[in-house]
Design an enzyme around this catalytic site. Structure first.
Site, short mmCIF file in Angstrom:
data_model
loop_
_atom_site.label_atom_id
_atom_site.label_comp_id
_atom_site.label_asym_id
_atom_site.label_seq_id
_atom_site.Cartn_x
_atom_site.Cartn_y
_atom_site.Cartn_z
N GLN A 47 61.72 72.35 16.64
CA GLN A 47 60.53 73.04 17.13
C GLN A 47 60.32 72.66 18.59
O GLN A 47 60.16 71.48 18.91
CB GLN A 47 59.31 72.66 16.30
CG GLN A 47 58.05 73.43 16.69
CD GLN A 47 56.84 72.97 15.91
OE1 GLN A 47 56.30 71.90 16.18
NE2 GLN A 47 56.41 73.76 14.93
N GLY A 54 55.17 69.14 4.41
CA GLY A 54 55.05 68.12 5.44
C GLY A 54 54.72 66.77 4.84
O GLY A 54 55.60 65.98 4.50
N PRO A 81 58.07 70.63 10.70
CA PRO A 81 58.06 69.67 11.82
C PRO A 81 56.86 68.73 11.70
O PRO A 81 55.74 69.19 11.46
CB PRO A 81 57.92 70.57 13.06
CG PRO A 81 58.27 71.94 12.59
CD PRO A 81 57.91 72.02 11.15
N LEU A 109 49.23 72.15 2.19
CA LEU A 109 48.88 71.44 0.96
C LEU A 109 49.61 72.00 -0.26
O LEU A 109 49.02 72.29 -1.29
CB LEU A 109 47.37 71.44 0.74
CG LEU A 109 46.57 70.39 1.50
CD1 LEU A 109 45.10 70.42 1.13
CD2 LEU A 109 47.13 68.99 1.25
N CYS A 130 55.24 65.44 13.80
CA CYS A 130 55.30 64.53 14.94
C CYS A 130 55.30 63.08 14.48
O CYS A 130 54.55 62.71 13.57
CB CYS A 130 54.12 64.78 15.88
SG CYS A 130 54.20 66.34 16.75
N TYR A 155 48.17 74.28 20.74
CA TYR A 155 49.01 73.89 21.87
C TYR A 155 49.18 75.09 22.81
O TYR A 155 48.59 76.14 22.62
CB TYR A 155 50.31 73.29 21.38
CG TYR A 155 50.05 72.03 20.55
CD1 TYR A 155 49.31 70.97 21.10
CD2 TYR A 155 50.48 71.92 19.24
CE1 TYR A 155 49.03 69.84 20.35
CE2 TYR A 155 50.19 70.78 18.48
CZ TYR A 155 49.46 69.75 19.04
OH TYR A 155 49.17 68.63 18.29
N ARG A 163 56.24 79.50 15.11
CA ARG A 163 55.16 78.99 14.27
C ARG A 163 53.84 79.38 14.92
O ARG A 163 53.64 79.17 16.11
CB ARG A 163 55.24 77.48 14.10
CG ARG A 163 54.31 77.01 12.96
CD ARG A 163 54.44 75.55 12.64
NE ARG A 163 53.99 75.29 11.28
CZ ARG A 163 53.82 74.09 10.76
NH1 ARG A 163 54.09 73.01 11.48
NH2 ARG A 163 53.40 73.93 9.52
#
Length: 363
Positions: A100, A323, A23, A301, A25, A182, A230
């Protein structure tokens, strides 16, 4: 035979390979509604050949958005907007789709990263944030409101209703966001959770609300829909959340029917001290994988096909999430298949793009 391109299962969901698009954003929604940007962005990624595409962190209520541009799934309007985008994707791609679901808690009401990422005051379109405790993320931030019992009930129900809307949209996997500082991560970490009730203090208490949210979502959707979590395996701050607590959390999730864990790290505190390098989060994934039987997704990474292959071969993780590497190169799985002498399914319209040196890779 490439292990990265071998078939896998998460719960009852079958995947053609072990490449997951994490995911990411985009901060490009309109009042929570998916936009034409999402149609372009997700459409591109849906043609990548990855085994699974997980949509960006999607807020379960307006107050839970990281930024005013965050994607949401909390009412009929946001559901209809996402339905329009997903319908176009489904017309052309069979890729497995996950979403997500999250709530930003005290890290809500922020500008987009390219606008500095700092907290937005209410005078500039921001809103009052909420958290386990009235402790701000950064010193200059306005303090969040500590959630009371009614607030906890509301947010738990919001997760449930967003998950049910996702199922109605044809989403095939649900990921609950308990990472990157979060809301659910804020409950887990003693740095952000200083409550004196049954949701704070001991590890058992700090796990309670995230586990309640998971259990409520798991019970609300069909068994055929995998539900995973996650998590950030470490705050990278002394005295904070760490991998040992993450193992306990993962084991309790597994006991409640969790289908997988997706292992990231950090995001809770500006005081974090992280040494970043290729695969820097994979030791966390390996440590957790050794203590649970459900699939573990590793991330961090991972940019090179041989590196991704080694992750699976060496047992660091069962699946590999990418990502930024896929943002930079949406056809990364195509090139990985060529590098690993494997095959990947692509749209028929693109078959003739295959370079002469790798004939037979694209099917």
């Amino acid at each position: 035979m490439s292990q990265l391109f071998s078939a896998a299962k998460i719960g009852e969901l079958e995947l053609e390979n072990r490449i997951v698009i994490a995911p990411m954003c985009q901060y490009s929604a309109d009042a929570g509604c998916a936009s034409s940007w999402h149609r372009i962005h997700l459409g591109s990624l849906a043609l990548s050949g990855a085994g699974l595409l997980i949509l960006e962190a999607t807020a379960v209520e307006a107050q839970g958005r990281i930024s005013p541009g965050d994607l949401g799934l909390w009412d009929d309007k946001t559901e209809a907007a996402l339905h329009s985008v997903l319908s176009d994707i489904r017309a052309w791609s069979p890729i497995r789709l996950g979403i997500q679901l999250g709530h930003a808690g005290r890290k809500a009401s922020c500008r987009a990263p390219w606008q500095g990422g700092h907290q937005l005051p209410e005078s500039e379109g921001g809103w009052q944030t909420v958290a386990p405790s009235a402790i701000s993320f950064a010193e200059q931030d306005h303090a969040p409101t500590a959630l009371d019992e009614a607030g906890l009930v509301r947010i738990k129900q919001a997760f449930v209703e967003s998950a049910q809307r996702a199922v109605c949209l044809g989403i095939q996997l649900i990921e609950i966001h308990a990472a990157h500082g979060y809301l659910l991560h804020q409950f887990l970490s003693p740095l952000s959770n200083q409550r004196q009730d049954q949701y704070g203090g001991s590890l058992e208490n700090r796990l309670r609300f995230p586990l309640e949210v998971f259990a409520a979502v798991r019970a609300a959707v069909p068994a055929s829909i995998p539900v995973g979590v996650r998590l950030s395996a470490s705050d990278w701050v002394e005295g904070g959340w760490d991998v040992e607590q993450s193992i306990v959390f993962s084991q309790q999730l597994e006991a409640q029917g969790c289908d997988y864990v997706h292992v990231s790290s950090g995001g809770l505190s500006p005081q974090q001290s992280i040494t970043v390098g290729p695969g820097y989060q994979l030791p966390f994934a390996r440590d957790i994988r050794q203590q649970v039987k459900i699939p573990v997704i590793g991330v961090g990474l991972i940019t090179d096909p041989q590196q991704a292959e080694a992750v699976v071969e060496q047992g660091d993780a069962d699946l590999v999430a990418l990502g930024r590497a896929v943002l930079y190169n949406p056809h990364w799985p195509w090139q990985a298949a060529a590098a690993l002498n494997a095959q990947v399914k692509v749209p028929s319209q693109y078959l003739r793009s295959e370079p002469h040196g790798v004939k037979g890779t694209l099917v």
